[in-house]
Scaffold this active site. Structure first.
Site, short mmCIF file in Angstrom:
data_model
loop_
_atom_site.label_atom_id
_atom_site.label_comp_id
_atom_site.label_asym_id
_atom_site.label_seq_id
_atom_site.Cartn_x
_atom_site.Cartn_y
_atom_site.Cartn_z
N GLU A 56 31.58 7.80 28.13
CA GLU A 56 32.94 7.33 27.84
C GLU A 56 33.99 8.43 27.99
O GLU A 56 33.81 9.54 27.50
CB GLU A 56 32.99 6.77 26.42
CG GLU A 56 34.31 6.09 26.10
CD GLU A 56 34.19 5.16 24.90
OE1 GLU A 56 34.00 3.95 25.12
OE2 GLU A 56 34.26 5.65 23.75
N LYS A 58 37.23 9.32 26.64
CA LYS A 58 37.97 8.97 25.42
C LYS A 58 38.67 10.23 24.92
O LYS A 58 38.05 11.15 24.43
CB LYS A 58 36.96 8.46 24.37
CG LYS A 58 37.50 8.20 22.99
CD LYS A 58 36.33 7.74 22.11
CE LYS A 58 36.70 7.59 20.68
NZ LYS A 58 35.54 7.19 19.86
N LYS A 119 37.74 -0.51 28.47
CA LYS A 119 37.57 -0.42 27.01
C LYS A 119 38.93 -0.57 26.33
O LYS A 119 39.77 0.32 26.39
CB LYS A 119 36.94 0.93 26.65
CG LYS A 119 36.64 1.13 25.15
CD LYS A 119 35.33 0.51 24.77
CE LYS A 119 34.98 0.82 23.32
NZ LYS A 119 34.45 2.18 23.12
N GLU A 168 30.84 -7.10 22.09
CA GLU A 168 30.55 -6.17 20.99
C GLU A 168 30.48 -6.90 19.65
O GLU A 168 31.40 -7.61 19.27
CB GLU A 168 31.65 -5.10 20.93
CG GLU A 168 31.48 -4.10 19.80
CD GLU A 168 32.55 -3.03 19.86
OE1 GLU A 168 32.57 -2.28 20.86
OE2 GLU A 168 33.36 -2.95 18.94
N ASN A 188 27.81 -2.45 17.83
CA ASN A 188 28.62 -1.29 17.48
C ASN A 188 28.11 -0.71 16.16
O ASN A 188 28.06 -1.40 15.15
CB ASN A 188 30.10 -1.69 17.35
CG ASN A 188 31.02 -0.49 17.36
OD1 ASN A 188 30.57 0.66 17.27
ND2 ASN A 188 32.31 -0.72 17.47
N GLU A 218 26.23 1.14 20.70
CA GLU A 218 27.52 1.81 20.87
C GLU A 218 27.87 2.66 19.64
O GLU A 218 27.74 2.22 18.52
CB GLU A 218 28.64 0.78 21.04
CG GLU A 218 28.42 -0.26 22.12
CD GLU A 218 29.47 -1.35 22.05
OE1 GLU A 218 30.64 -1.03 21.81
OE2 GLU A 218 29.11 -2.53 22.22
N SER A 219 28.33 3.87 19.90
CA SER A 219 28.91 4.78 18.89
C SER A 219 27.86 5.50 18.04
O SER A 219 26.81 4.96 17.70
CB SER A 219 29.87 4.03 17.96
OG SER A 219 30.89 3.39 18.67
#
Length: 263
Positions: A56, A58, A119, A168, A188, A218-219
């Site tokens: 990503e 970001k 995103k 998500e 997530n 994710e994350s």
């Protein structure tokens, strides 16, 4: 008001400005001229990749502030591609994440050919046209932002525009959204209201997803061993951003991470 509610409220104001500047009929016409060329499949890339990493781009987040304010969209995404990313995620929300649609345009112009996820906090079909116009392959839909009916409608529109959808979800009640036909099902690990992150969320919800789903965690993933364990739990994709972006050279950090997974 939690941060997600705040972001969505701000997104509605942004959308009014976008539509005033470029009406839906105009952007729809621009996208229509692109529909002869289908974007690369993000689902297929994840299902066939050895690493499964969605790297990503970001630069900022509401919880951490600036992560890499000087990060260049014409450099880092291509470096991710060159160092083993299966796909990319590029933040396009400006106010909270320091992103913009132009970042995907710049990444593509720099030579990025792998799938790119748009995103953002998509709540209106207009944003799907924006995603397609700037060169994305897939769009993120967040269950917490949408009713199930809205999600199904946006997913159908995305597919009409030849965009795949990463759906998500964060909690067990949201898993019923998986029935709407997403190309990829994301779990997530970060609560979007509180920003508390716990990778155990992926392990807990994995077995409740459809068996044939392309599953994405994710994350909060910062350890190659976690990726190995998540893969054993049935995940195909692993969205990682902050772990790479906070380093001096995100592409090199990704390369080291991928090597450790392979070993």
């Amino acid at each position: 008001m939690d941060i997600l509610t705040e972001i969505v409220a701000h997104k509605r104001i942004e959308l009014e400005a976008f539509k005033a500047e470029k009406p839906l009929s105009v952007i729809a016409k621009e996208v229509e001229n692109m529909l002869d060329t289908k974007p690369a499949s993000m689902r297929q890339a994840l299902m066939t990749s050895d690493s499964g990493i969605i790297a990503e781009f970001k630069r900022k987040s509401p919880s951490k502030g600036w992560i890499k304010e000087e990060g260049k969209a014409e450099e880092i995404p291509l470096s991710y591609q060159q160092n083993g990313a299966a796909a990319l995620s590029i933040l396009t929300d400006k106010h909270y994440f320091g992103g913009e649609d132009e970042f995907i345009v710049k990444a593509r112009k720099s030579g990025v050919t792998i799938p790119v996820l748009y995103k953002n906090f998509v709540i209106d079909e207009y944003q799907l046209f924006q995603a397609r116009l700037c060169g994305a392959s897939a769009a993120l839909l967040i269950a917490a932002c949408l009713s199930k009916k809205e999600c199904a409608m946006l997913m159908a529109r995305a597919h009409e525009l030849e965009l795949e959808v990463l759906l998500e979800m964060h909690s067990e009640p949201e898993l019923e959204y998986a029935e709407t036909g997403a190309d990829m099902c994301g779990i997530n690990n970060r609560n979007l209201g509180t920003f508390i992150t716990d990778v155990e969320n992926s392990y807990r919800l994995a077995e409740l997803l459809p068996k044939d789903a392309c599953k994405v965690s994710e994350s909060g993933i910062s350890n190659p061993q976690t990726v190995k364990e998540l893969r054993q739990a049935g995940f195909n994709g692993f969205l990682i951003g902050e772990n790479f972006m906070k380093t001096p050279n995100p592409g090199e950090a990704l390369r080291t991470f991928v090597r450790e997974i392979e070993n």
